[in-house]
Motif scaffolding. Sequence first.
Motif, PDB file in Angstrom:
ATOM      1  N   ARG A 271      -1.580  12.666   7.870  1.00  0.00           N
ATOM      2  CA  ARG A 271      -2.748  11.904   8.302  1.00  0.00           C
ATOM      3  C   ARG A 271      -3.501  11.338   7.090  1.00  0.00           C
ATOM      4  O   ARG A 271      -3.842  10.162   7.033  1.00  0.00           O
ATOM      5  N   GLN A 272      -3.724  12.186   6.071  1.00  0.00           N
ATOM      6  CA  GLN A 272      -4.448  11.752   4.886  1.00  0.00           C
ATOM      7  C   GLN A 272      -3.692  10.651   4.148  1.00  0.00           C
ATOM      8  O   GLN A 272      -4.272   9.657   3.690  1.00  0.00           O
ATOM      9  N   ASP A 273      -2.367  10.798   4.038  1.00  0.00           N
ATOM     10  CA  ASP A 273      -1.567   9.806   3.323  1.00  0.00           C
ATOM     11  C   ASP A 273      -1.627   8.444   4.025  1.00  0.00           C
ATOM     12  O   ASP A 273      -1.744   7.402   3.369  1.00  0.00           O
ATOM     13  N   THR A 274      -1.544   8.436   5.337  1.00  0.00           N
ATOM     14  CA  THR A 274      -1.592   7.173   6.078  1.00  0.00           C
ATOM     15  C   THR A 274      -2.942   6.493   5.930  1.00  0.00           C
ATOM     16  O   THR A 274      -3.018   5.279   5.678  1.00  0.00           O
ATOM     17  N   ILE A 275      -4.013   7.250   6.053  1.00  0.00           N
ATOM     18  CA  ILE A 275      -5.356   6.679   5.924  1.00  0.00           C
ATOM     19  C   ILE A 275      -5.582   6.140   4.522  1.00  0.00           C
ATOM     20  O   ILE A 275      -6.095   5.033   4.324  1.00  0.00           O
ATOM     21  N   ASP A 276      -5.171   6.926   3.500  1.00  0.00           N
ATOM     22  CA  ASP A 276      -5.341   6.475   2.110  1.00  0.00           C
ATOM     23  C   ASP A 276      -4.553   5.194   1.840  1.00  0.00           C
ATOM     24  O   ASP A 276      -5.034   4.282   1.169  1.00  0.00           O
ATOM     25  N   THR A 277      -3.329   5.127   2.353  1.00  0.00           N
ATOM     26  CA  THR A 277      -2.502   3.937   2.138  1.00  0.00           C
ATOM     27  C   THR A 277      -3.132   2.715   2.782  1.00  0.00           C
ATOM     28  O   THR A 277      -3.152   1.620   2.198  1.00  0.00           O
ATOM     29  N   CYS A 278      -3.665   2.879   3.994  1.00  0.00           N
ATOM     30  CA  CYS A 278      -4.337   1.752   4.654  1.00  0.00           C
ATOM     31  C   CYS A 278      -5.528   1.273   3.823  1.00  0.00           C
ATOM     32  O   CYS A 278      -5.721   0.062   3.632  1.00  0.00           O
ATOM     33  N   GLY A 279      -6.316   2.212   3.329  1.00  0.00           N
ATOM     34  CA  GLY A 279      -7.479   1.844   2.523  1.00  0.00           C
ATOM     35  C   GLY A 279      -7.087   1.128   1.240  1.00  0.00           C
ATOM     36  O   GLY A 279      -7.683   0.111   0.872  1.00  0.00           O
ATOM     37  N   LYS A 280      -6.063   1.632   0.550  1.00  0.00           N
ATOM     38  CA  LYS A 280      -5.615   0.993  -0.698  1.00  0.00           C
ATOM     39  C   LYS A 280      -5.039  -0.393  -0.428  1.00  0.00           C
ATOM     40  O   LYS A 280      -5.226  -1.318  -1.221  1.00  0.00           O
ATOM     41  N   ASN A 281      -4.329  -0.544   0.678  1.00  0.00           N
ATOM     42  CA  ASN A 281      -3.778  -1.855   1.017  1.00  0.00           C
ATOM     43  C   ASN A 281      -4.883  -2.876   1.291  1.00  0.00           C
ATOM     44  O   ASN A 281      -4.762  -4.053   0.936  1.00  0.00           O
ATOM     45  N   ILE A 282      -5.960  -2.427   1.917  1.00  0.00           N
ATOM     46  CA  ILE A 282      -7.084  -3.332   2.181  1.00  0.00           C
ATOM     47  C   ILE A 282      -7.704  -3.793   0.870  1.00  0.00           C
ATOM     48  O   ILE A 282      -7.981  -4.986   0.676  1.00  0.00           O
ATOM     49  N   LEU A 283      -7.893  -2.866  -0.070  1.00  0.00           N
ATOM     50  CA  LEU A 283      -8.461  -3.239  -1.371  1.00  0.00           C
ATOM     51  C   LEU A 283      -7.536  -4.188  -2.121  1.00  0.00           C
ATOM     52  O   LEU A 283      -7.978  -5.150  -2.747  1.00  0.00           O
ATOM     53  N   ALA A 284      -6.224  -3.908  -2.073  1.00  0.00           N
ATOM     54  CA  ALA A 284      -5.255  -4.787  -2.730  1.00  0.00           C
ATOM     55  C   ALA A 284      -5.279  -6.173  -2.092  1.00  0.00           C
ATOM     56  O   ALA A 284      -5.187  -7.202  -2.786  1.00  0.00           O
ATOM     57  N   ALA A 285      -5.412  -6.222  -0.771  1.00  0.00           N
ATOM     58  CA  ALA A 285      -5.442  -7.509  -0.067  1.00  0.00           C
ATOM     59  C   ALA A 285      -6.686  -8.313  -0.431  1.00  0.00           C
ATOM     60  O   ALA A 285      -6.623  -9.538  -0.563  1.00  0.00           O
ATOM     61  N   ILE A 286      -7.820  -7.644  -0.607  1.00  0.00           N
ATOM     62  CA  ILE A 286      -9.045  -8.342  -1.006  1.00  0.00           C
ATOM     63  C   ILE A 286      -8.854  -8.999  -2.365  1.00  0.00           C
ATOM     64  O   ILE A 286      -9.234 -10.156  -2.585  1.00  0.00           O
ATOM     65  N   GLN A 287      -8.244  -8.268  -3.308  1.00  0.00           N
ATOM     66  CA  GLN A 287      -8.007  -8.836  -4.631  1.00  0.00           C
ATOM     67  C   GLN A 287      -7.015  -9.989  -4.559  1.00  0.00           C
ATOM     68  O   GLN A 287      -7.226 -11.049  -5.167  1.00  0.00           O
ATOM     69  N   GLN A 288      -5.922  -9.818  -3.819  1.00  0.00           N
ATOM     70  CA  GLN A 288      -4.933 -10.886  -3.725  1.00  0.00           C
ATOM     71  C   GLN A 288      -5.517 -12.121  -3.047  1.00  0.00           C
ATOM     72  O   GLN A 288      -5.234 -13.256  -3.440  1.00  0.00           O
ATOM     73  N   ARG A 289      -6.341 -11.904  -2.043  1.00  0.00           N
ATOM     74  CA  ARG A 289      -6.975 -13.020  -1.347  1.00  0.00           C
ATOM     75  C   ARG A 289      -7.900 -13.797  -2.286  1.00  0.00           C
ATOM     76  O   ARG A 289      -7.931 -15.034  -2.267  1.00  0.00           O
ATOM     77  N   SER A 290      -8.648 -13.066  -3.128  1.00  0.00           N
ATOM     78  CA  SER A 290      -9.516 -13.710  -4.108  1.00  0.00           C
ATOM     79  C   SER A 290      -8.700 -14.488  -5.128  1.00  0.00           C
ATOM     80  O   SER A 290      -9.055 -15.614  -5.514  1.00  0.00           O
ATOM     81  N   ARG A 291      -7.588 -13.907  -5.552  1.00  0.00           N
ATOM     82  CA  ARG A 291      -6.722 -14.572  -6.523  1.00  0.00           C
ATOM     83  C   ARG A 291      -6.123 -15.861  -5.934  1.00  0.00           C
ATOM     84  O   ARG A 291      -6.080 -16.896  -6.596  1.00  0.00           O
ATOM     85  N   ILE A 292      -5.696 -15.797  -4.680  1.00  0.00           N
ATOM     86  CA  ILE A 292      -5.152 -16.982  -4.008  1.00  0.00           C
ATOM     87  C   ILE A 292      -6.213 -18.069  -3.897  1.00  0.00           C
ATOM     88  O   ILE A 292      -5.955 -19.251  -4.162  1.00  0.00           O
ATOM     89  N   GLN A 293      -7.427 -17.676  -3.505  1.00  0.00           N
ATOM     90  CA  GLN A 293      -8.488 -18.666  -3.334  1.00  0.00           C
ATOM     91  C   GLN A 293      -8.793 -19.376  -4.642  1.00  0.00           C
ATOM     92  O   GLN A 293      -9.057 -20.588  -4.658  1.00  0.00           O
ATOM     93  N   TYR A 294      -8.754 -18.633  -5.750  1.00  0.00           N
ATOM     94  CA  TYR A 294      -9.012 -19.267  -7.041  1.00  0.00           C
ATOM     95  C   TYR A 294      -7.943 -20.326  -7.338  1.00  0.00           C
ATOM     96  O   TYR A 294      -8.248 -21.419  -7.812  1.00  0.00           O
ATOM     97  N   ILE A 295      -6.668 -19.990  -7.063  1.00  0.00           N
ATOM     98  CA  ILE A 295      -5.583 -20.948  -7.306  1.00  0.00           C
ATOM     99  C   ILE A 295      -5.746 -22.182  -6.415  1.00  0.00           C
ATOM    100  O   ILE A 295      -5.547 -23.314  -6.858  1.00  0.00           O
TER     101      ILE A 295
END
Length: 488
Positions: free
Chosen positions: A257-281
Amino acid sequence: MKLTLDESCRFGMGVDSRMQQARGEAIAFDGVTDAQGGQNVTGNFTLITQQEQLTEALEISVSASIRYGLAQVSARMKFAEDYACNEASVYLLLHAQAENAPRHMTGARLTPTAEKAYRRAPEEFRRNFGDTYIDEIYSGGSLAILYIFHTRDESSRREISGSLQASIGNFMAGGDISGSFKSTVEQATIRSELEIKAFISGGRGVVLPSSLDESVSLYRNFAVTVLNAGVPYRVTVKPWNEFPLPPGPTWAETLARQDTIDTCGKNILAAIQQRSRIQYILDEPEQFIDPDLAELRNAQGKLNALIGKWAQTAGACNEDISKCSLQGLELPAVPWPNRLETHDVLGAKIEEVRLHDSRAAVYFRPENFPGGRLDQVYDVDPNRAGRWRISYDSEGRPIGGVFWCEGWGAHVVYGAIFRRYARFGHCQGPYSYPREDEETYNRPDSPNSRVQYFEGGTLWWDARDNHVVGGPYTPIDEQEPPLPPGPI
């Protein structure tokens, strides 16, 4: 275990430690101790390269990123999203924490109703009251000051990042900010645009320092600000098995349970950064080599959709162990383009002149270039790889220029030599592009005269009578340049 919660904190409140979210109250207690001890203050500088580093410094929990995916955004998470990392900027973080002595409960015990609820249905109890409870509360807060250096090309980004990385260990002295910090930042702003943002937890929230000095003052006054605020800042939680309770979920279930929740949270943070990087391009495509804008927009759409799905999966997993699956929820591949090594060659040359050549710098002040930044407004040579930009005085008269061509690079022409050069059509005339900057030309009868070499000729300025003469191209590797010819 110490946690920083976004909700208001009260003694005896249950906490879901996996989602780091407050739940109901299941504890009765006799009283609360007074705080014993002083204030603990720490401060440090970090060069931020990943979104996860920023969220960690802001003490953003997994639950905050999960709730972001459900459109429930805390102030700290909003700050992290607004200033998400992208590859074109350099982020320097000043992070400080001030933690006052804790208070804790005395005579803590489960209420009879809560004890019956656990014995009847442990999983339902966990959903209602979490898996831990608040035992200690610390007042205080944290401060995050983000210095964002917006660069125009990859070479300036790398240079600024290297300079900050090399100097960062000297920025703190005896708990205070050293003088080297200000000088290093000021040097970095020669090749970038500086933006300063701050966030205080346990104090005023988001702050917008108007200057470098104001941000330093904010740090120096921070500890006193949160010392007397009395705002709950951090808590210590203890597991419910401190009390005599039946066994709860198995170790394997808890881990999955902890591993799944942590992975979801980390993926959301990674997606926010990637989305910002895409928008800049998408906003600055000219800074990149052959960006596939359509595919980038497609990837941005996939990231937006996945953020909500990860949040929903984490919540479902937390409620039901059988729903802890991430199949089909992997981060999408993004066709990242390479950034141009040098985008604004004209701007980089002007910055170099302003820093190192006081004689030339007066001709190339920011106000001498109407119409915007150097990298936004310039003339392009239609016949070869070249570009240029003219500077003007307060009355609109041309007084200098910066010229770049492939092969010779960027050079400035100014003053009397520029007036002669411009009369012949500057780089579009017979003299063509400058091969190097102007330099001193000492003749016995005219010391401190000047000379500049161009592809199509040479221009001399005679210090005796402020007169410029020119001649055909002369190789600059001869021992002595020839005497200037008569006026042409």
